[in-house]
Scaffold this active site. Structure first.
Site, PDB file in Angstrom:
ATOM      1  N   HIS A  59      -9.763   1.759   0.794  1.00 41.06           N
ATOM      2  CA  HIS A  59      -9.666   0.597   1.679  1.00 41.06           C
ATOM      3  C   HIS A  59     -10.783   0.586   2.721  1.00 41.06           C
ATOM      4  O   HIS A  59     -10.544   0.277   3.896  1.00 41.06           O
ATOM      5  CB  HIS A  59      -8.299   0.582   2.364  1.00 41.06           C
ATOM      6  CG  HIS A  59      -7.799  -0.790   2.717  1.00 41.06           C
ATOM      7  ND1 HIS A  59      -8.376  -1.564   3.698  1.00 41.06           N
ATOM      8  CD2 HIS A  59      -6.773  -1.529   2.216  1.00 41.06           C
ATOM      9  CE1 HIS A  59      -7.720  -2.705   3.810  1.00 41.06           C
ATOM     10  NE2 HIS A  59      -6.744  -2.715   2.912  1.00 41.06           N
ATOM     11  N   GLU A 104     -11.700  -3.675  -2.984  1.00 36.99           N
ATOM     12  CA  GLU A 104     -10.769  -2.633  -3.422  1.00 36.99           C
ATOM     13  C   GLU A 104     -10.531  -2.747  -4.925  1.00 36.99           C
ATOM     14  O   GLU A 104      -9.735  -3.576  -5.376  1.00 36.99           O
ATOM     15  CB  GLU A 104      -9.449  -2.763  -2.675  1.00 36.99           C
ATOM     16  CG  GLU A 104      -9.586  -2.786  -1.163  1.00 36.99           C
ATOM     17  CD  GLU A 104      -8.391  -3.434  -0.495  1.00 36.99           C
ATOM     18  OE1 GLU A 104      -7.272  -2.896  -0.635  1.00 36.99           O
ATOM     19  OE2 GLU A 104      -8.565  -4.492   0.145  1.00 36.99           O
ATOM     20  N   HIS A 141       0.810  -1.233   0.000  1.00 37.43           N
ATOM     21  CA  HIS A 141       0.000   0.000   0.000  1.00 37.43           C
ATOM     22  C   HIS A 141       0.842   1.282   0.000  1.00 37.43           C
ATOM     23  O   HIS A 141       0.507   2.258   0.659  1.00 37.43           O
ATOM     24  CB  HIS A 141      -0.960   0.009   1.178  1.00 37.43           C
ATOM     25  CG  HIS A 141      -2.016  -1.058   1.101  1.00 37.43           C
ATOM     26  ND1 HIS A 141      -2.513  -1.531  -0.100  1.00 37.43           N
ATOM     27  CD2 HIS A 141      -2.679  -1.738   2.078  1.00 37.43           C
ATOM     28  CE1 HIS A 141      -3.430  -2.450   0.151  1.00 37.43           C
ATOM     29  NE2 HIS A 141      -3.551  -2.600   1.442  1.00 37.43           N
TER      30      HIS A 141
END
Length: 359
Positions: free
Chosen positions: A193, A326, A117
């Site tokens: 998220h 996502e 991420h």
């Protein structure tokens, strides 16, 4: 429509950011969007461009917040979780924290053997600037901006990033992301998220909720959760969710990093363009979430590692307490030439549009 002054709703939190010998003070706030009827609203904070709450009615008109999160800004700042945040510059995993771009090996700031991420301080761990804020009306919205500098977390080039959250009738939430590479080629893969529980954030686990993912292929991973490079058919596997499927019937048949549950990227059917990605239904409340987007993939994660986290209203979130959907480019695409490219070159723009339809 006149734009509201950029004043945050609720608590303000001032953070001092070190900048050489000086300190630049920026304000983190909570901003609410609400429809005219008053039965559909969201809250957003410019810390991590985070979606803090989504309040929608069920089949009987009862309102509930359908995303997991915290009561205070301080909890979001201190949290290790990514509840509702925008993750980037590259969402999901990059193997070994490195990749080759135009013949040059790029080394990223990694935690262990991968980058997840966007790195240790990705876009979910920074303060965004509120550019526009229209809290009420037919289509209330908020636009957030972040400038990612050349070399941030090891990524090349300056990048201007915008995220807009907007409500529309009857119960639709859009999230539009775009980014422009200013001076160097760079990978870009943004994702939201949010942890969804359409029964309500404090209603327990999602094992009784019914999922449908409009994908006939997925990207298998190794034990480190890195794609093997294969894009495999879901047919004949527990990952086949093309028909409506209660999550509890499959949780024990799949795993991610040794933990039972879904944590996998699907290759969304349709060959590109804006299309239906997934549908989540809670039989108890009758509430439905339908997700549309324009990205090649969607990560389905069933909160396998969530455990005893105290959230909003003192509710304790346990394992399988939510579903993450996502939409994204494929994980580790920078190291798999057969995956859709995430490289954005100077002057080019990256776009990622999502629409969450509630009924």
């Amino acid at each position: 429509m006149a734009r509201a002054a950029l004043l945050p709703v609720g608590l303000l939190l001032c953070l001092a950011l070190a900048c050489g010998a000086d300190a630049v003070r920026k304000t983190v706030g909570v901003y609410e969007l609400k429809n005219k009827k008053g039965d559909f609203s969201i809250k957003v904070t410019n810390w991590g461009a985070t979606l803090m709450s989504v309040i929608v009615p069920d089949s009987k008109g009862n309102l509930a917040d359908v995303v997991l999160g915290y009561d205070t800004l301080a909890e979001y700042v201190d949290a290790s979780s990514a509840f509702g945040t925008v993750v980037g510059r590259v969402a999901n995993r990059i193997a070994n924290g490195s990749f080759v771009l135009d013949g040059k090996t790029i080394h990223l700031n990694k935690d262990g053997t991968t980058v997840l991420h966007g790195g240790l301080k990705g876009f979910n761990r920074v303060i965004w600037t509120v550019k526009e804020y229209v809290p009420r009306g037919d289509s209330p919205y908020i636009t957030l901006y972040y400038h990612s500098f050349d070399g941030e977390q090891g990524f090349p080039g300056d990048l201007d990033v915008y995220v807009t959250y907007q409500l529309s009738c009857p119960y639709q939430l859009s999230a539009r992301m775009n980014a422009t590479a200013l001076n160097k080629a760079t990978p870009v893969n943004l994702a939201n998220h949010a942890y969804w529980n359409v029964g309500g954030h404090g209603s327990g686990d999602v094992l009784g909720q019914v999922i449908q993912v409009f994908a006939s292929r997925y990207t298998p991973v190794d034990r480190n959760m890195i794609p093997t490079g294969e894009v495999a058919p879901v047919s004949g596997t527990p990952y086949d969710l093309r028909a409506p499927t209660p999550l509890g019937t499959r949780i024990g048949l799949v795993s991610g990093a040794g933990m039972a549950g879904f944590d996998i990227n699907y290759a969304v059917d349709g060959g590109g363009g804006f299309r239906k990605v997934a549908r989540l239904w809670d039989p108890q409340s009758g509430r439905v979430l339908e997700l549309w987007a324009d990205q090649p993939g969607v990560q389905l994660y069933t909160s396998n590692w969530l455990g005893n986290v105290t959230g909003k209203g003192g509710e304790v979130y346990g394992q399988y307490g939510a579903v993450c959907l996502e939409t994204q480019g494929f994980p580790d695409a920078v190291n798999h030439p057969n995956f859709p490219s995430q490289i954005v070159r100077p002057g080019q723009a990256y776009r990622h549009d999502m629409l969450f339809k509630f009924s």
